[in-house]
Design a protein around this motif. Structure first.
Motif, PDB file in Angstrom:
ATOM      1  N   ILE A  55       0.833  -1.201   0.000  1.00 13.65           N
ATOM      2  CA  ILE A  55       0.000   0.000   0.000  1.00 13.65           C
ATOM      3  C   ILE A  55       0.868   1.251   0.000  1.00 13.65           C
ATOM      4  CG2 ILE A  55      -1.720   1.302   1.303  1.00 13.65           C
ATOM      5  CD1 ILE A  55      -2.843  -1.313   2.323  1.00 13.65           C
ATOM      6  N   VAL A  56       1.914   1.250   0.801  1.00 18.30           N
ATOM      7  CA  VAL A  56       2.829   2.393   0.833  1.00 18.30           C
ATOM      8  C   VAL A  56       3.430   2.626  -0.541  1.00 18.30           C
ATOM      9  CG1 VAL A  56       4.960   3.295   1.828  1.00 18.30           C
ATOM     10  CG2 VAL A  56       3.340   2.043   3.278  1.00 18.30           C
ATOM     11  N   GLU A  57       3.838   1.554  -1.199  1.00 16.19           N
ATOM     12  CA  GLU A  57       4.428   1.660  -2.538  1.00 16.19           C
ATOM     13  C   GLU A  57       3.414   2.178  -3.546  1.00 16.19           C
ATOM     14  OE1 GLU A  57       6.745   1.325  -5.998  1.00 16.19           O
ATOM     15  OE2 GLU A  57       7.286   1.450  -3.869  1.00 16.19           O
ATOM     16  N   ASP A  58       2.181   1.696  -3.470  1.00 20.22           N
ATOM     17  CA  ASP A  58       1.147   2.130  -4.412  1.00 20.22           C
ATOM     18  C   ASP A  58       0.864   3.619  -4.282  1.00 20.22           C
ATOM     19  OD1 ASP A  58      -1.159   1.471  -6.325  1.00 20.22           O
ATOM     20  OD2 ASP A  58      -2.234   2.365  -4.652  1.00 20.22           O
ATOM     21  N   ILE A  59       0.744   4.096  -3.061  1.00 23.11           N
ATOM     22  CA  ILE A  59       0.417   5.508  -2.851  1.00 23.11           C
ATOM     23  C   ILE A  59       1.576   6.410  -3.248  1.00 23.11           C
ATOM     24  CG2 ILE A  59      -0.143   7.240  -1.101  1.00 23.11           C
ATOM     25  CD1 ILE A  59      -1.752   5.102   0.359  1.00 23.11           C
ATOM     26  N   SER A  60       2.793   6.059  -2.840  1.00 24.03           N
ATOM     27  CA  SER A  60       3.945   6.909  -3.158  1.00 24.03           C
ATOM     28  C   SER A  60       4.225   6.928  -4.649  1.00 24.03           C
ATOM     29  CB  SER A  60       5.183   6.428  -2.395  1.00 24.03           C
ATOM     30  OG  SER A  60       5.523   5.100  -2.771  1.00 24.03           O
ATOM     31  N   ARG A  61       3.920   5.847  -5.337  1.00 19.97           N
ATOM     32  CA  ARG A  61       4.220   5.762  -6.769  1.00 19.97           C
ATOM     33  C   ARG A  61       3.127   6.376  -7.626  1.00 19.97           C
ATOM     34  NH1 ARG A  61       3.648   1.698 -10.925  1.00 19.97           N
ATOM     35  NH2 ARG A  61       5.411   1.764 -12.382  1.00 19.97           N
ATOM     36  N   ASN A  62       1.877   6.112  -7.279  1.00 19.99           N
ATOM     37  CA  ASN A  62       0.766   6.500  -8.142  1.00 19.99           C
ATOM     38  C   ASN A  62       0.084   7.807  -7.765  1.00 19.99           C
ATOM     39  OD1 ASN A  62       0.438   4.114 -10.058  1.00 19.99           O
ATOM     40  ND2 ASN A  62       0.422   3.060  -8.083  1.00 19.99           N
ATOM     41  N   TYR A  63       0.386   8.345  -6.590  1.00 14.20           N
ATOM     42  CA  TYR A  63      -0.306   9.556  -6.142  1.00 14.20           C
ATOM     43  C   TYR A  63       0.704  10.607  -5.676  1.00 14.20           C
ATOM     44  CZ  TYR A  63      -4.100   6.209  -6.355  1.00 14.20           C
ATOM     45  OH  TYR A  63      -4.984   5.246  -6.791  1.00 14.20           O
ATOM     46  N   PHE A  64       1.736  10.810  -6.488  1.00 11.90           N
ATOM     47  CA  PHE A  64       2.779  11.762  -6.107  1.00 11.90           C
ATOM     48  C   PHE A  64       2.270  13.199  -6.099  1.00 11.90           C
ATOM     49  CE2 PHE A  64       3.298  11.240 -10.765  1.00 11.90           C
ATOM     50  CZ  PHE A  64       3.189  12.563 -11.180  1.00 11.90           C
ATOM     51  N   GLU A  65       1.111  13.463  -6.731  1.00 10.88           N
ATOM     52  CA  GLU A  65       0.576  14.821  -6.780  1.00 10.88           C
ATOM     53  C   GLU A  65      -0.064  15.236  -5.456  1.00 10.88           C
ATOM     54  OE1 GLU A  65      -2.936  12.267  -8.090  1.00 10.88           O
ATOM     55  OE2 GLU A  65      -0.742  12.207  -8.120  1.00 10.88           O
ATOM     56  N   THR A  66      -0.200  14.306  -4.525  1.00  4.80           N
ATOM     57  CA  THR A  66      -0.772  14.574  -3.218  1.00  4.80           C
ATOM     58  C   THR A  66      -0.016  13.743  -2.192  1.00  4.80           C
ATOM     59  OG1 THR A  66      -2.840  14.627  -1.950  1.00  4.80           O
ATOM     60  CG2 THR A  66      -2.567  12.815  -3.538  1.00  4.80           C
ATOM     61  N   PHE A  67      -0.623  13.473  -1.044  1.00  2.00           N
ATOM     62  CA  PHE A  67       0.033  12.619  -0.056  1.00  2.00           C
ATOM     63  C   PHE A  67      -1.023  12.001   0.847  1.00  2.00           C
ATOM     64  CE2 PHE A  67      -0.281  16.775   1.911  1.00  2.00           C
ATOM     65  CZ  PHE A  67      -0.638  16.510   3.220  1.00  2.00           C
ATOM     66  N   LEU A  68      -0.624  10.978   1.568  1.00  2.49           N
ATOM     67  CA  LEU A  68      -1.529  10.284   2.482  1.00  2.49           C
ATOM     68  C   LEU A  68      -1.658  11.098   3.765  1.00  2.49           C
ATOM     69  CD1 LEU A  68      -3.191   7.791   3.269  1.00  2.49           C
ATOM     70  CD2 LEU A  68      -1.068   6.750   4.094  1.00  2.49           C
ATOM     71  N   GLU A  69      -2.857  11.630   3.984  1.00  2.00           N
ATOM     72  CA  GLU A  69      -3.071  12.464   5.171  1.00  2.00           C
ATOM     73  C   GLU A  69      -3.441  11.629   6.389  1.00  2.00           C
ATOM     74  OE1 GLU A  69      -5.891  16.223   6.563  1.00  2.00           O
ATOM     75  OE2 GLU A  69      -5.438  15.929   4.443  1.00  2.00           O
ATOM     76  N   ALA A  70      -4.312  10.637   6.213  1.00  2.83           N
ATOM     77  CA  ALA A  70      -4.737   9.802   7.338  1.00  2.83           C
ATOM     78  C   ALA A  70      -5.149   8.437   6.811  1.00  2.83           C
ATOM     79  CB  ALA A  70      -5.891  10.457   8.093  1.00  2.83           C
ATOM     80  N   VAL A  71      -5.114   7.445   7.696  1.00  5.85           N
ATOM     81  CA  VAL A  71      -5.491   6.091   7.287  1.00  5.85           C
ATOM     82  C   VAL A  71      -6.215   5.406   8.443  1.00  5.85           C
ATOM     83  CG1 VAL A  71      -3.253   5.142   8.003  1.00  5.85           C
ATOM     84  CG2 VAL A  71      -4.656   3.895   6.354  1.00  5.85           C
ATOM     85  N   GLU A  72      -7.227   4.613   8.101  1.00  2.00           N
ATOM     86  CA  GLU A  72      -7.954   3.810   9.073  1.00  2.00           C
ATOM     87  C   GLU A  72      -7.789   2.336   8.743  1.00  2.00           C
ATOM     88  OE1 GLU A  72     -11.659   6.736  10.352  1.00  2.00           O
ATOM     89  OE2 GLU A  72     -11.979   5.162   8.858  1.00  2.00           O
ATOM     90  N   GLU A  73      -7.642   1.543   9.769  1.00  2.00           N
ATOM     91  CA  GLU A  73      -7.606   0.086   9.607  1.00  2.00           C
ATOM     92  C   GLU A  73      -8.930  -0.492  10.073  1.00  2.00           C
ATOM     93  OE1 GLU A  73      -5.074  -3.878  10.992  1.00  2.00           O
ATOM     94  OE2 GLU A  73      -4.691  -1.941  11.943  1.00  2.00           O
ATOM     95  N   VAL A  74      -9.507  -1.358   9.261  1.00  2.00           N
ATOM     96  CA  VAL A  74     -10.722  -2.079   9.632  1.00  2.00           C
ATOM     97  C   VAL A  74     -10.318  -3.536   9.813  1.00  2.00           C
ATOM     98  CG1 VAL A  74     -13.103  -2.602   9.029  1.00  2.00           C
ATOM     99  CG2 VAL A  74     -12.057  -0.490   8.187  1.00  2.00           C
ATOM    100  N   PRO A  75     -10.207  -4.018  11.044  1.00  2.00           N
ATOM    101  CA  PRO A  75      -9.699  -5.364  11.306  1.00  2.00           C
ATOM    102  C   PRO A  75     -10.380  -6.434  10.459  1.00  2.00           C
ATOM    103  CG  PRO A  75     -10.003  -4.180  13.364  1.00  2.00           C
ATOM    104  CD  PRO A  75     -10.586  -3.315  12.285  1.00  2.00           C
TER     105      PRO A  75
END
Length: 255
Positions: A55-75
């Motif tokens: 997931i980290v790789e996908d976001i950093s690679r495909n969404y370089f125009e923005t950034f991950l502000e917050a994340v929730e985990e649903v067990p």
């Protein structure tokens, strides 16, 4: 008699197999998985560092125009990733990207509000990465002439707009004719524009950065809702986004 007994046993065996197969739960679609995560009462905010590497790789690679502000985990179900530009991403527990393809108006969960964010454009979706070799000579020439010391790191097409990430880091936007539009601010939200930071708070933040991050260069700031974002460039040419509360206290770091 033996034949009748054999046929009866075979019938019972087939019936049992069919019953076992029918008892297996049907695999949920992406739409169903997303709906389940959104209504789950077990969702909890976690630090991005706890995300699976995929997931980290996908976001950093495909969404370089923005950034991950917050994340929730649903067990046992997956993750909900909130990007700073207003888009929302979903992943299952294995890091597979989930995409809602149904009609939000027909969903009892969303009722017309798109699960990927209110600014999500269905035809454009999230854009697509472009190989640097696909960039036109017009774009390459512009970058060479105006940013001679920088090199192209990544590129992406979003509708009629081409975004190019160069070292610095800087994001350049070009229109459908490959004409330069301007620099893209990765701190911007799709609807909630950046506000000014109060001078006293900005002074507090500046002092904090100079003390704790002495080797970075402040590029721009953005106040939105109850957070202040500061984009800095690191000595290695990469970026970092420092998040502060309205009192100027550091509450997180994003990349």
């Amino acid at each position: 008699m033996k034949n009748l007994l054999f046929i009866s046993l075979l019938f019972l065996s087939l019936t049992a197999c069919n019953r076992d197969a029918n008892d297996e739960p049907a695999e949920l679609t992406d739409d169903q998985l997303i709906e389940n995560m959104v209504v789950s009462e077990e969702a909890r905010e976690v630090e991005p560092e706890t995300l699976p590497a995929e997931i980290v790789e996908d976001i950093s690679r495909n969404y370089f125009e923005t950034f991950l502000e917050a994340v929730e985990e649903v067990p046992a179900q997956g993750y909900i990733a909130y990007l700073a530009d207003g888009n929302t991403l979903y992943y299952d527990t294995n890091g597979r990207t989930l995409e809602f393809r149904g009609d939000p108006d027909q969903s009892s969960v969303f009722r017309g509000v798109h699960p990927h964010g209110r600014c999500f454009r269905r035809l454009v979706r999230f854009g697509r990465l472009l190989p640097a070799t696909d960039l036109s000579a017009t774009i390459e020439t512009y970058i060479a002439d105006n940013y001679p010391e920088e090199s192209i790191r990544s590129a992406k097409a979003i509708g009629d707009t081409t975004l190019v990430l160069i070292t610095g880091p800087t994001i350049l936007a070009f229109d459908v004719n490959d004409e330069y539009i301007g620099e893209r601010n990765p701190l911007e939200h799709c609807t909630d524009r950046c506000g000014l930071v109060r001078p006293t708070t900005l002074a507090t933040i500046t002092d904090y950065i100079e003390t704790n991050f002495p080797n970075v260069e402040v590029r721009t700031t953005c106040r939105r809702a109850f957070r202040i974002f500061v984009l800095v460039s690191r000595p290695d040419g990469d970026r970092a986004i420092l998040m502060f509360n309205l009192n100027g206290d550091l509450i997180g770091v994003r990349f």
